[in-house]
Design a protein around this motif. Structure first.
Motif, PDB file in Angstrom:
ATOM      1  N   ASP A   1       0.680   4.173  -8.938  1.00 21.16           N
ATOM      2  CA  ASP A   1       0.063   3.266  -9.617  1.00 21.16           C
ATOM      3  C   ASP A   1      -0.860   2.441  -8.975  1.00 21.16           C
ATOM      4  O   ASP A   1      -1.960   2.323  -9.358  1.00 21.16           O
ATOM      5  CB  ASP A   1       1.048   2.376 -10.483  1.00 21.16           C
ATOM      6  CG  ASP A   1       0.537   1.566 -11.480  1.00 21.16           C
ATOM      7  OD1 ASP A   1       0.116   2.198 -12.472  1.00 21.16           O
ATOM      8  OD2 ASP A   1       0.342   0.326 -11.304  1.00 21.16           O
ATOM      9  N   LEU A   2      -0.412   1.903  -7.914  1.00 23.79           N
ATOM     10  CA  LEU A   2      -1.082   0.840  -7.177  1.00 23.79           C
ATOM     11  C   LEU A   2      -2.560   1.488  -6.476  1.00 23.79           C
ATOM     12  O   LEU A   2      -3.701   0.981  -6.340  1.00 23.79           O
ATOM     13  CB  LEU A   2      -0.345   0.229  -6.184  1.00 23.79           C
ATOM     14  CG  LEU A   2      -1.049  -0.734  -5.259  1.00 23.79           C
ATOM     15  CD1 LEU A   2      -1.923  -2.001  -5.938  1.00 23.79           C
ATOM     16  CD2 LEU A   2      -0.121  -1.312  -3.972  1.00 23.79           C
TER      17      LEU A   2
ATOM     18  N   THR B   1      -5.480  -1.282  -1.623  1.00 21.60           N
ATOM     19  CA  THR B   1      -4.024  -0.985  -1.831  1.00 21.60           C
ATOM     20  C   THR B   1      -3.323  -1.792  -0.596  1.00 21.60           C
ATOM     21  O   THR B   1      -2.216  -2.303  -0.779  1.00 21.60           O
ATOM     22  CB  THR B   1      -3.613   0.546  -1.761  1.00 21.60           C
ATOM     23  OG1 THR B   1      -4.141   1.005  -2.843  1.00 21.60           O
ATOM     24  CG2 THR B   1      -2.175   0.650  -2.007  1.00 21.60           C
ATOM     25  N   THR B   2      -3.600  -1.602   0.627  1.00 22.76           N
ATOM     26  CA  THR B   2      -3.000  -1.925   1.865  1.00 22.76           C
ATOM     27  C   THR B   2      -3.026  -3.519   1.770  1.00 22.76           C
ATOM     28  O   THR B   2      -2.220  -4.213   2.122  1.00 22.76           O
ATOM     29  CB  THR B   2      -3.650  -1.426   3.059  1.00 22.76           C
ATOM     30  OG1 THR B   2      -4.928  -1.496   3.267  1.00 22.76           O
ATOM     31  CG2 THR B   2      -3.196  -0.202   3.421  1.00 22.76           C
TER      32      THR B   2
ATOM     33  N   PRO C   1       8.551   3.331  -4.787  1.00 23.39           N
ATOM     34  CA  PRO C   1       7.983   2.416  -5.351  1.00 23.39           C
ATOM     35  C   PRO C   1       7.323   1.620  -4.319  1.00 23.39           C
ATOM     36  O   PRO C   1       7.334   1.759  -3.150  1.00 23.39           O
ATOM     37  CB  PRO C   1       9.301   1.697  -5.815  1.00 23.39           C
ATOM     38  CG  PRO C   1      10.477   2.312  -4.703  1.00 23.39           C
ATOM     39  CD  PRO C   1       9.828   3.744  -4.559  1.00 23.39           C
ATOM     40  N   ILE C   2       6.619   0.761  -4.979  1.00 23.85           N
ATOM     41  CA  ILE C   2       5.701  -0.006  -4.206  1.00 23.85           C
ATOM     42  C   ILE C   2       6.285  -0.657  -3.091  1.00 23.85           C
ATOM     43  O   ILE C   2       5.956  -1.101  -1.856  1.00 23.85           O
ATOM     44  CB  ILE C   2       4.931  -1.035  -5.017  1.00 23.85           C
ATOM     45  CG1 ILE C   2       3.829  -0.227  -5.939  1.00 23.85           C
ATOM     46  CG2 ILE C   2       4.134  -2.185  -4.456  1.00 23.85           C
ATOM     47  CD1 ILE C   2       3.254  -1.002  -7.021  1.00 23.85           C
ATOM     48  N   ALA C   3       7.506  -1.435  -3.244  1.00 24.87           N
ATOM     49  CA  ALA C   3       8.507  -2.123  -2.286  1.00 24.87           C
ATOM     50  C   ALA C   3       8.585  -1.406  -0.898  1.00 24.87           C
ATOM     51  O   ALA C   3       8.438  -1.975   0.044  1.00 24.87           O
ATOM     52  CB  ALA C   3       9.687  -2.636  -2.997  1.00 24.87           C
TER      53      ALA C   3
ATOM     54  N   PRO D   1      -9.731   3.790 -11.880  1.00 27.01           N
ATOM     55  CA  PRO D   1     -10.849   3.755 -11.013  1.00 27.01           C
ATOM     56  C   PRO D   1     -10.774   4.726  -9.733  1.00 27.01           C
ATOM     57  O   PRO D   1     -11.895   5.238  -9.316  1.00 27.01           O
ATOM     58  CB  PRO D   1     -10.978   2.382 -10.356  1.00 27.01           C
ATOM     59  CG  PRO D   1     -10.123   1.553 -11.114  1.00 27.01           C
ATOM     60  CD  PRO D   1      -9.181   2.553 -11.822  1.00 27.01           C
ATOM     61  N   PHE D   2      -9.357   5.160  -9.370  1.00 26.47           N
ATOM     62  CA  PHE D   2      -9.507   6.048  -8.012  1.00 26.47           C
ATOM     63  C   PHE D   2      -8.814   7.359  -8.304  1.00 26.47           C
ATOM     64  O   PHE D   2      -8.489   8.106  -7.338  1.00 26.47           O
ATOM     65  CB  PHE D   2      -8.957   5.258  -6.985  1.00 26.47           C
ATOM     66  CG  PHE D   2      -9.723   4.012  -6.582  1.00 26.47           C
ATOM     67  CD1 PHE D   2     -10.925   4.016  -5.585  1.00 26.47           C
ATOM     68  CD2 PHE D   2      -9.567   2.645  -7.132  1.00 26.47           C
ATOM     69  CE1 PHE D   2     -11.478   3.212  -5.543  1.00 26.47           C
ATOM     70  CE2 PHE D   2     -10.351   1.602  -6.457  1.00 26.47           C
ATOM     71  CZ  PHE D   2     -11.268   1.920  -5.872  1.00 26.47           C
TER      72      PHE D   2
END
Length: 204
Positions: free
Chosen positions: A184-185, A193-194, A11-13, A94-95
């Motif tokens: 997802d991010l 992203t960073t 996960p993003i966290a 987009p990516f």
């Protein structure tokens, strides 16, 4: 030492925390637990939050088993299904196309152990984020450490995450969903992203 559980496209966290530390240590001597990100990730599907689960083998005699010894159940075509789900959800992002070929190698490789899937997933993300790929594995279970991020692997822990919303594929239908898989991010923000990760605040 910053201690993390190796998870499936975390996960993003988890990557917000990894980005803030110089020394990543993966806990591999812990006992496998259900309902965690060890063998699942969440993406944004057309109907909202979608879980992708890696099936694992259960021994005849049920008992504790270490995460590093957990076997993937390959009788179920989970890899092709997961990759198709990602293509369906993100092909118009987009990516996605930029990362698709490198990502596909993970879904075309045969794995015996869950840990190997998760390490390859981490190496893919680390390369995509252009952060250090170096890490060490624990040799024994760590009872406690000053920088313990292992709770980030608990899917139902309810870790509070403060992050700025970013555009998501289906947010016009279901709104912004926080703390999905880092994929997802990555597919939505690419090189930005960073920057999004650096602005995140974690509350334990």
């Amino acid at each position: 030492m910053a201690l993390f559980i190796p998870t499936y496209f975390a996960p993003i966290a988890q990557y917000a925390a990894i980005l803030k530390t110089d020394n990543v240590t993966f806990e591999v001597e812990d006992n496998f637990q259900k309902q965690t990100y060890r063998n699942r990730c969440y993406i944004y599907g057309a109907n909202g939050k979608l879980s992708l689960n890696i099936p694992v083998k259960h021994t005849a005699i049920q008992g504790r088993k270490k995460t590093k010894d957990t076997l993937v159940e390959n009788d179920f075509p989970w890899q092709s299904q997961h990759f198709k789900s990602l293509q369906t959800a993100y092909r118009a992002s987009p990516f996605f196309e930029f990362f698709e070929d490198d990502l596909s190698s993970i879904f075309n490789k045969k794995y015996k152990y869950l840990l190997d899937v998760n390490i390859d997933a981490h190496l893919f993300v680390a390369d995509a984020l252009q952060i250090s790929q170096s890490f060490v594995k624990t040799l024994s279970y760590e009872i406690e450490t000053n920088n313990d991020f292992r709770d980030l692997a608990i899917a139902k822990k309810g870790i509070e995450i403060q992050m700025n919303p970013y555009v998501q594929m289906f947010d016009d239908k279901h709104g912004f969903i926080s703390n999905l898989s880092i994929l997802d991010l990555l597919f939505m923000e690419g090189g930005n992203t960073t920057t999004v990760l650096e602005a995140i605040k974690l509350n334990f």
